[in-house]
Design an enzyme around this catalytic site. Sequence first.
Site, mmCIF file in Angstrom:
data_model
loop_
_atom_site.group_PDB
_atom_site.id
_atom_site.type_symbol
_atom_site.label_atom_id
_atom_site.label_comp_id
_atom_site.label_asym_id
_atom_site.label_seq_id
_atom_site.Cartn_x
_atom_site.Cartn_y
_atom_site.Cartn_z
ATOM 1 N N GLU A 288 -1.647 -1.714 1.226
ATOM 2 C CA GLU A 288 -2.175 -3.000 1.672
ATOM 3 C C GLU A 288 -2.835 -3.749 0.528
ATOM 4 O O GLU A 288 -2.709 -4.975 0.422
ATOM 5 C CB GLU A 288 -3.179 -2.776 2.810
ATOM 6 C CG GLU A 288 -3.610 -4.050 3.536
ATOM 7 C CD GLU A 288 -4.808 -4.750 2.906
ATOM 8 O OE1 GLU A 288 -5.117 -5.890 3.296
ATOM 9 O OE2 GLU A 288 -5.449 -4.152 2.004
ATOM 10 N N GLU A 289 -3.522 -3.011 -0.335
ATOM 11 C CA GLU A 289 -4.228 -3.660 -1.445
ATOM 12 C C GLU A 289 -3.270 -4.238 -2.487
ATOM 13 O O GLU A 289 -3.696 -4.972 -3.382
ATOM 14 C CB GLU A 289 -5.193 -2.676 -2.104
ATOM 15 C CG GLU A 289 -6.268 -2.108 -1.175
ATOM 16 C CD GLU A 289 -7.256 -3.149 -0.674
ATOM 17 O OE1 GLU A 289 -7.157 -4.316 -1.102
ATOM 18 O OE2 GLU A 289 -8.116 -2.800 0.151
ATOM 19 N N HIS B 27 -5.163 0.929 6.865
ATOM 20 C CA HIS B 27 -4.481 1.336 5.628
ATOM 21 C C HIS B 27 -5.280 2.402 4.906
ATOM 22 O O HIS B 27 -6.523 2.424 4.952
ATOM 23 C CB HIS B 27 -4.178 0.140 4.712
ATOM 24 C CG HIS B 27 -5.371 -0.603 4.204
ATOM 25 N ND1 HIS B 27 -6.018 -0.266 3.031
ATOM 26 C CD2 HIS B 27 -6.024 -1.687 4.679
ATOM 27 C CE1 HIS B 27 -7.011 -1.116 2.807
ATOM 28 N NE2 HIS B 27 -7.046 -1.982 3.804
ATOM 29 N N HIS C 15 -14.874 -4.021 -1.684
ATOM 30 C CA HIS C 15 -14.301 -4.135 -3.032
ATOM 31 C C HIS C 15 -15.387 -4.156 -4.100
ATOM 32 O O HIS C 15 -15.093 -4.390 -5.274
ATOM 33 C CB HIS C 15 -13.414 -5.376 -3.180
ATOM 34 C CG HIS C 15 -12.128 -5.301 -2.434
ATOM 35 N ND1 HIS C 15 -11.051 -6.105 -2.731
ATOM 36 C CD2 HIS C 15 -11.727 -4.525 -1.409
ATOM 37 C CE1 HIS C 15 -10.049 -5.828 -1.911
ATOM 38 N NE2 HIS C 15 -10.457 -4.865 -1.091
ATOM 39 N N ASP D 156 -13.500 -0.625 3.839
ATOM 40 C CA ASP D 156 -12.141 -1.138 3.650
ATOM 41 C C ASP D 156 -11.236 -0.042 3.106
ATOM 42 O O ASP D 156 -11.176 0.172 1.907
ATOM 43 C CB ASP D 156 -12.196 -2.332 2.693
ATOM 44 C CG ASP D 156 -10.857 -3.005 2.498
ATOM 45 O OD1 ASP D 156 -9.934 -2.756 3.290
ATOM 46 O OD2 ASP D 156 -10.738 -3.788 1.533
ATOM 47 N N ASP E 59 -5.666 -5.435 13.591
ATOM 48 C CA ASP E 59 -5.851 -4.963 12.221
ATOM 49 C C ASP E 59 -7.279 -5.293 11.791
ATOM 50 O O ASP E 59 -8.056 -5.897 12.532
ATOM 51 C CB ASP E 59 -4.827 -5.649 11.306
ATOM 52 C CG ASP E 59 -4.678 -4.992 9.947
ATOM 53 O OD1 ASP E 59 -5.249 -3.905 9.737
ATOM 54 O OD2 ASP E 59 -3.990 -5.573 9.077
ATOM 55 N N ASP F 277 -4.965 3.154 1.557
ATOM 56 C CA ASP F 277 -5.235 2.912 0.139
ATOM 57 C C ASP F 277 -6.525 2.121 -0.039
ATOM 58 O O ASP F 277 -6.980 1.412 0.862
ATOM 59 C CB ASP F 277 -4.058 2.193 -0.531
ATOM 60 C CG ASP F 277 -3.780 0.810 0.042
ATOM 61 O OD1 ASP F 277 -3.878 0.653 1.286
ATOM 62 O OD2 ASP F 277 -3.458 -0.117 -0.730
#
Length: 494
Positions: free
Chosen positions: A188-189, A119, A461, A154, A215, A121
């Site tokens: 995705e987030e 992803h 994150h 991520d 994934d 984002d």
Amino acid sequence: MKRIGLGLLAVLALLLAVVGIRTASFSSSRAAAESLPVVALDAAAAARRLADGLRFRTVSNQEPTAGEDAPFVAFRSYLARSYPRVHETLAPRRIGAASQLYTWKGRNPELPALLLLAHSDVVPVEAGTEAQWEHPPFDGVIADGFVWGRGAIDDKSNLFAILEAVEGLLSEGFAPERTILLAFGADEELGGEQGALLIAQHLEQHGPAVESVLDEGGAIVQGAVPGIAAPLALIGIAEKGSVGIGLSVEVEGGHSSTPPRQTAIGILSAALTKLERHPMPARIDGPTRKFLERLAQQVRPPVRAVLANLWLFGPVLERVMATQPPLDAMLRTTTAVTIVNGGVKENVLPSRASALVNFRILPGDTIENVAEHVRRTIADDRVVLTVGVRSIPRNPTIESPVDDPSYARLATTVEEIFPDVAPLPFLVLGGTDARHYALVTPRLYRLSPFLFEVGDLKRVHGTNERLAVENYANGIRFFRRLIQNTAPAQPGLP
């Protein structure tokens, strides 16, 4: 009494024999794959492309903001410039506002496709923490052997590593027999409902058929299990569900000089205390049982005896694992009080107090029985429950098979690229885009092919997200080899 004593000895001898036989049977029956010669890559150039990609602020905010689409548009243009062979041959299709599906057609259309996910984002950087970063989170800095920035782990690293692998194979004339699909979601987030879900629905309606999905969600981790030094490749075969349950209390307000025995906050606090003191029960089954049983093949006999005989030692192991939050989360639906509100002034009795409790749901549990657990545990009609607060509730995913050629190829690829790393099935504690693709295949696997220390995972994150350049290069090698193992080239080509 003598007969009783002899009988007990016989039972003990039988018990020890069963434990010994089962322990011996858990030695590895699968021959490890041979490691491959290291494929030469221009790691510095690949890292530079990733670093430049981190400069695009493709942030998924919880609340939409004006102009947030522009970085995604610029990011897609950057990918097209950076990977011209991929974009010419795989002809990406836009799905939804910002997600893309690439199709590398195989020579045999009868074979179901391999689908690689990532992803574009990223999560926002928490306001006020910018100064804590060693390098600004959106500057795309390469320093001290690392690529620094939001998305370095991520999940832009997976996205770029996949593109690097495909671009390299195309330059070498690789022609896959099996179709290869690349699906890059852009939300995705936020849950993936406007990205991965739409792509999965498109594939369900229009094809091609999908054999398996890979994934993010797992990783290769050093120190993942206390006492085991060897790195473990944690391959997610299922992921927990999630639900936010709101608790609210409304009572008559007033002056703090004449309070009732319990204020709204007191009633709410009692309810939260009950939930924390009485979590949902632990159990060793499903993906966690498979993880522990396969881990038994990697450890020395004393520990192997415990893991190989969960029928006997399971209750003791549960109590030990419950002392470590990451291991405890593998055993039960977890309870986390995350938001509390109530009160406006010191001398005013609050008329309302509320809280949000997040539950990460173990496979085998459901949203419904979590809600019932909350009602039964609190047992107070003054506390009103609202199921599904802030985010969309989701049940746990299906469990993907481990006795399957798709999983075996994935495990083999790990061993070929990362010698001395043991691949193990694993329960993913968070959520990924993979769950949406249950519409097209039951074979949903999750692994970011990068080696981390346990402490590195706190950067996801968090602050100072980074990825080592050589670590990234090995991830590119992994995706190259996985494609080669899954979709062999025609004879005579690499």
